[in-house]
Design a protein around this motif. Structure first.
Motif, mmCIF file in Angstrom:
data_model
loop_
_atom_site.group_PDB
_atom_site.id
_atom_site.type_symbol
_atom_site.label_atom_id
_atom_site.label_comp_id
_atom_site.label_asym_id
_atom_site.label_seq_id
_atom_site.Cartn_x
_atom_site.Cartn_y
_atom_site.Cartn_z
ATOM 1 N N GLY A 198 11.043 35.530 38.495
ATOM 2 C CA GLY A 198 9.631 35.158 38.458
ATOM 3 C C GLY A 198 8.758 36.123 37.668
ATOM 4 O O GLY A 198 8.046 35.709 36.735
ATOM 5 N N ALA A 286 2.268 35.697 43.401
ATOM 6 C CA ALA A 286 1.992 36.765 42.431
ATOM 7 C C ALA A 286 1.862 36.215 41.021
ATOM 8 O O ALA A 286 1.416 36.917 40.106
ATOM 9 C CB ALA A 286 3.123 37.799 42.480
ATOM 10 N N ASP A 315 7.383 39.856 50.775
ATOM 11 C CA ASP A 315 7.704 40.117 52.178
ATOM 12 C C ASP A 315 7.251 41.509 52.612
ATOM 13 O O ASP A 315 7.460 42.501 51.903
ATOM 14 C CB ASP A 315 9.220 39.971 52.387
ATOM 15 C CG ASP A 315 9.643 38.517 52.295
ATOM 16 O OD1 ASP A 315 8.761 37.635 52.282
ATOM 17 O OD2 ASP A 315 10.861 38.260 52.244
HETATM 18 O O1 KG4 Z 1 8.243 36.016 49.343
HETATM 19 P P1 KG4 Z 1 9.325 36.697 48.561
HETATM 20 O O2 KG4 Z 1 9.175 38.166 48.315
HETATM 21 O O3 KG4 Z 1 10.712 36.539 49.257
HETATM 22 C C1 KG4 Z 1 11.094 35.392 49.907
HETATM 23 O O4 KG4 Z 1 10.787 35.265 51.127
HETATM 24 O O5 KG4 Z 1 11.671 34.536 49.216
HETATM 25 O O6 KG4 Z 1 9.475 35.898 47.173
HETATM 26 C C2 KG4 Z 1 10.371 36.275 46.157
HETATM 27 C C3 KG4 Z 1 10.266 35.230 45.056
HETATM 28 C C4 KG4 Z 1 11.344 35.375 43.975
HETATM 29 O O7 KG4 Z 1 11.940 34.109 43.775
HETATM 30 C C5 KG4 Z 1 10.580 35.837 42.748
HETATM 31 O O8 KG4 Z 1 11.151 35.389 41.530
HETATM 32 C C6 KG4 Z 1 9.228 35.204 42.984
HETATM 33 O O9 KG4 Z 1 9.013 35.340 44.372
HETATM 34 N N1 KG4 Z 1 8.161 35.886 42.230
HETATM 35 C C7 KG4 Z 1 7.455 35.299 41.235
HETATM 36 C C8 KG4 Z 1 6.582 36.286 40.718
HETATM 37 N N2 KG4 Z 1 6.788 37.443 41.421
HETATM 38 C C9 KG4 Z 1 7.747 37.180 42.349
HETATM 39 N N3 KG4 Z 1 7.504 34.048 40.756
HETATM 40 C C10 KG4 Z 1 6.670 33.751 39.733
HETATM 41 N N4 KG4 Z 1 5.824 34.642 39.170
HETATM 42 C C11 KG4 Z 1 5.736 35.916 39.629
HETATM 43 N N5 KG4 Z 1 4.890 36.782 39.070
#
Ligand code: KG4
Ligand code: ZN
Length: 350
Positions: A198, A286, A315
Motif C-alpha cells: 500500500g 493512510a 494496528d
Molecule cells: O490495519 P493494518 O495495519 O493491519 C491489518 O489489520 O490488516 O493494515 C495494513 C494494510 C496493508 O495491506 C497495507 O498495504 C495497507 O494497510 N496500507 C496502505 C497504505 N498504508 C498501509 N494501503 C494503501 N495506501 C497506504 N498509504
C-alpha cells in the motif's frame, strides 16, 4: 445524539478509569495505556514486519513466535511511559484483542492479559479488533459526534459501518472477496514492489497518470458491498497486454479505480443515512488519495471529517484500550476462561 449525551454515556455508565490495552492479532505486538477521558498516556508498537517481508505476507508462525519474545518488554515500556509502576500499576482494567486475527498471535496476547488481570486483580475484557479500529477516532478528535459513518479498510477487512452512537454499529456493506489492503499488497507483489504494498503504490501513484490504464470500477449496483479481486485480475491482464506502461502509471490507475469504488459506496451510504460525521479507519486509511476523497465527500455532505493520524490508522493497542474501557463501563467484562475467536465478526459484537 448530542455531544453532551454521548459524553455522559461514555464517561459515567459505570466507573472504570485507566485501562491497559494489548493487541497481538497479526504482526504488531502493541500495548497502550488510556485514561478515563480517553487520553492516550502511552502507546507502544513493535512490528515483526521485517521477518515477513521476504515471504510477501505475514507468516502466522513467525508472527506468533515474535509476540512471545516481544510482548513482555512492550507492556513494560507502555506502563513505564504512562508513568505507572510496572510491578503494581494503578490500573482499573485490562483489555485485549480476542479476535478476529491469527489464532497463534491472538493466544499470546490473550494469555498475557489474563495472567496480568489475575495477578493485579483487575477486570478483564476481550475486545473485537474491528471495534477497536472504530474507537480510534475518539482518541484523536475532540469533536467526534454521532451518528457516524466509518469506512474501515485494512489488510484483512473492508467495511462500511453506520454507528448511531458509541459502541453501536450496523455493518452496511463489506468485501465479498479480498480486503482493500490485500488488493494493494497483491497488486504490489505482481508489480515486483515490496511488502506491504500500500505505502509503495501510494508513493508511486504520485508520479504516474491515473488515465494510463482503463480499469473497471467494481460493484456498481445499489448494495454497499465491496469487491477487489476483479480489479486485481484486471491489473494483471492490462499489464500483460501493455508491458510498456510505466510502473507509476499502473500504480496511479489501480489506486484511482480502487478508491473510486470505496468513495462511490461511501457516497451511497451518506445519501441514505443522516450522520454528523464521517471517519476513516484501518491501515488503508493512510492512503493519500482516499484521504483527500473522503475529505471532499465530507465537505459535500457538510459533515465533520475524522482522518486518523498514521499511527492510529494502523494496528495499535490504544484503540483496543479505548474499546475495552467502553465495554468495561457498560458491564461487558469477560470471564477468565474466554477463548480467542479468529473469525469474530463485527456484527456479532453486542
Ligand atoms: O490495519 P493494518 O495495519 O493491519 C491489518 O489489520 O490488516 O493494515 C495494513 C494494510 C496493508 O495491506 C497495507 O498495504 C495497507 O494497510 N496500507 C496502505 C497504505 N498504508 C498501509 N494501503 C494503501 N495506501 C497506504 N498509504
Ligand atoms: Zn487492524
Amino acid at each position: 445524539m448530542t455531544r453532551g449525551r454521548v459524553q455522559r454515556t461514555l464517561l459515567y455508565a459505570g466507573w472504570v478509569g485507566v485501562v491497559l490495552g494489548i493487541e497481538t492479532s497479526c504482526d504488531d505486538t502493541a500495548a497502550a495505556v488510556v485514561d478515563e477521558h480517553f487520553h492516550v498516556l502511552s502507546s507502544v508498537v513493535e512490528s515483526s514486519l521485517d521477518q515477513h517481508r521476504a515471504f510477501g505476507g505475514v507468516v502466522p508462525e513467525l508472527a506468533g513466535r515474535a509476540h512471545v519474545t516481544t510482548i513482555a518488554p512492550v507492556i513494560r515500556r507502555a506502563l513505564h511511559e504512562a508513568g505507572l509502576d510496572p510491578l503494581a500499576p494503578a490500573l482499573d482494567g485490562v483489555a485485549v484483542t480476542s479476535g478476529p486475527g491469527l489464532i497463534g498471535s491472538l493466544l499470546v496476547g490473550l494469555s498475557t492479559a489474563k495472567a496480568l488481570a489475575l495477578v493485579w486483580d483487575l477486570p478483564f475484557v476481550g475486545v473485537n479488533h474491528l471495534e477497536g479500529h472504530l474507537f480510534a477516532p475518539l482518541l484523536e478528535s475532540s469533536d467526534l459526534t454521532w451518528p457516524l459513518m466509518t469506512l474501515l479498510v485494512s489488510g484483512g477487512h473492508s467495511l462500511i459501518v453506520f454507528q448511531p452512537g458509541p459502541g453501536e454499529h450496523e455493518v452496511l456493506g463489506e468485501t465479498i472477496d479480498d480486503a482493500a489492503g490485500e488488493a494493494f499488497d497483491k497488486v504490489a507483489r505482481w508489480l515486483g514492489l515490496g511488502y506491504p504494498g500500500g505505502p509503495e503504490i501510494d508513493r508511486l501513484a504520485h508520479e504516474g497518470s491515473p488515465d494510463a490504464l482503463k480499469l473497471p470500477v467494481s460493484m456498481v449496483g445499489d448494495d454497499l458491498d465491496l469487491s477487489f479481486s476483479g480489479l486485481k485480475t484486471a491489473v494483471v491482464r492490462a499489464t500483460e497486454r501493455h508491458p510498456e506502461v510505466p510502473l507509476a502509471d499502473v500504480a496511479a490507475s489501480f489506486q484511482r479505480a480502487l478508491c473510486e469504488q470505496l468513495l462511490r459506496k461511501l457516497r451511497q451510504a451518506l445519501e441514505r443515512y443522516d450522520v454528523k460525521g464521517v471517519a476513516l479507519a484501518g491501515g488503508v486509511a493512510a492512503n493519500s488519495a482516499l484521504r483527500s476523497g473522503v475529505t471532499q465527500l465530507a465537505r459535500e455532505f457538510a459533515v465533520v471529517c475524522h482522518l486518523p493520524t498514521m499511527a492510529m490508522c494502523t494496528d495499535n493497542a490504544a484503540m483496543i484500550a479505548a474499546a475495552g474501557l467502553f465495554r468495561l463501563r457498560h458491564g461487558g467484562a469477560s470471564e477468565l476462561n474466554l477463548s480467542a475467536s479468529p473469525n469474530w465478526q463485527l456484527a456479532e459484537v453486542s
